[in-house]
Design a protein around this motif. Structure first.
Motif, short mmCIF file in Angstrom:
data_model
loop_
_atom_site.label_atom_id
_atom_site.label_comp_id
_atom_site.label_asym_id
_atom_site.label_seq_id
_atom_site.Cartn_x
_atom_site.Cartn_y
_atom_site.Cartn_z
N TRP A 199 0.82 -1.21 0.00
CA TRP A 199 0.00 0.00 0.00
C TRP A 199 0.86 1.27 0.00
N HIS A 200 1.85 1.29 0.89
CA HIS A 200 2.69 2.48 1.03
C HIS A 200 3.70 2.62 -0.10
N SER A 201 4.20 1.51 -0.63
CA SER A 201 5.26 1.58 -1.64
C SER A 201 4.72 1.68 -3.06
N ASN A 202 3.51 1.21 -3.30
CA ASN A 202 2.98 1.19 -4.66
C ASN A 202 1.70 2.00 -4.82
N ILE A 203 0.71 1.72 -3.98
CA ILE A 203 -0.60 2.33 -4.18
C ILE A 203 -0.60 3.81 -3.82
#
Length: 228
Positions: free
Chosen positions: A5-9
């Motif tokens: 979630w934090h690295s991609n989305i």
């Protein structure tokens, strides 16, 4: 899941929000643009460009604000976001130059008691920017213009001469040196520089991507006609 979630989305969502904000800014919807940029920062706090964009909005809003106290608040918010942007790109010539320009503009609108300190900050960041981008004559000229605004002609001349070392055929630099000698009442020397600037422009050696280039050329020609 949290890592994804934090690295991609989140960065992807931040990018979408930023693009919406950019379109809103182009449409002169500053409040909407500001909101989208701030939402982008919430999802990607390490993107210096987002902070720089927020600062740009605050600067624009400050220029439109008539109330002096509100304008001061907007300029402080602009400063905060510019300084935040440099935390993530401390070695970016662009980020350092943006802060230098900000302090220069802020100095122009400051009281005499505040002006010197703000110009000092501007010089500090121009020095960093020029060290990071030593082959940029336009940036060196900006630094010289800052000294010129302070009426520090010796330091302005020094920066313009350094710019000439970087690029001897940069017409903007020659025109600025013409201004220096014109202020010193050395019309002969001023005309030499104005003539060189106009000649270089005429020959098509335009290396400056600035909309003021044509105005600069017109001014140098007017000075030549008036004093030749």
């Amino acid at each position: 899941v949290l890592f994804i979630w934090h690295s991609n989305i989140n960065p992807a969502r931040a990018s979408i929000l930023y693009k919406i904000g950019s379109s809103q800014e182009k449409a002169n919807q500053l409040d909407s643009a500001l909101w989208h940029y701030q939402e982008a920062v919430k999802r990607a706090a390490d993107n210096s460009y987002y902070y720089a964009s927020i600062a740009r909005i605050y600067m624009e809003k400050s220029q439109r604000e008539k109330d002096s106290s509100k304008r001061a608040e907007l300029l402080k918010l602009c400063q905060d976001n510019l300084l935040k942007s440099i935390e993530y790109e401390p070695y970016s010539p662009t980020r350092n130059a943006n802060i230098a320009r900000f302090y220069r503009v802020w100095a122009q609108a400051a009281t005499p008691a505040e002006r010197a300190a703000r110009y000092e900050q501007s010089h500090k960041f121009y020095a960093i920017a020029c060290n990071l981008s030593p082959q940029n004559p336009s940036l060196m000229n900006e630094w010289g213009e800052t000294y010129y605004e302070e009426r520090n002609l010796p330091m302005a001349t020094e920066k313009y001469q350094q710019s000439l070392i970087i690029d001897p055929n940069f017409s903007e630099t020659l025109a600025h040196l013409g201004d220096i000698y014109f202020d010193k009442q050395d019309i002969t020397k001023a005309l030499e520089y104005y003539h060189q600037a106009a000649l270089i422009h005429k020959q098509g050696l335009e290396r400056m991507k600035d909309p003021n280039q044509e105005l600069l050329y017109q001014r140098t020609n007017q000075m030549l006609i008036k004093y030749k």
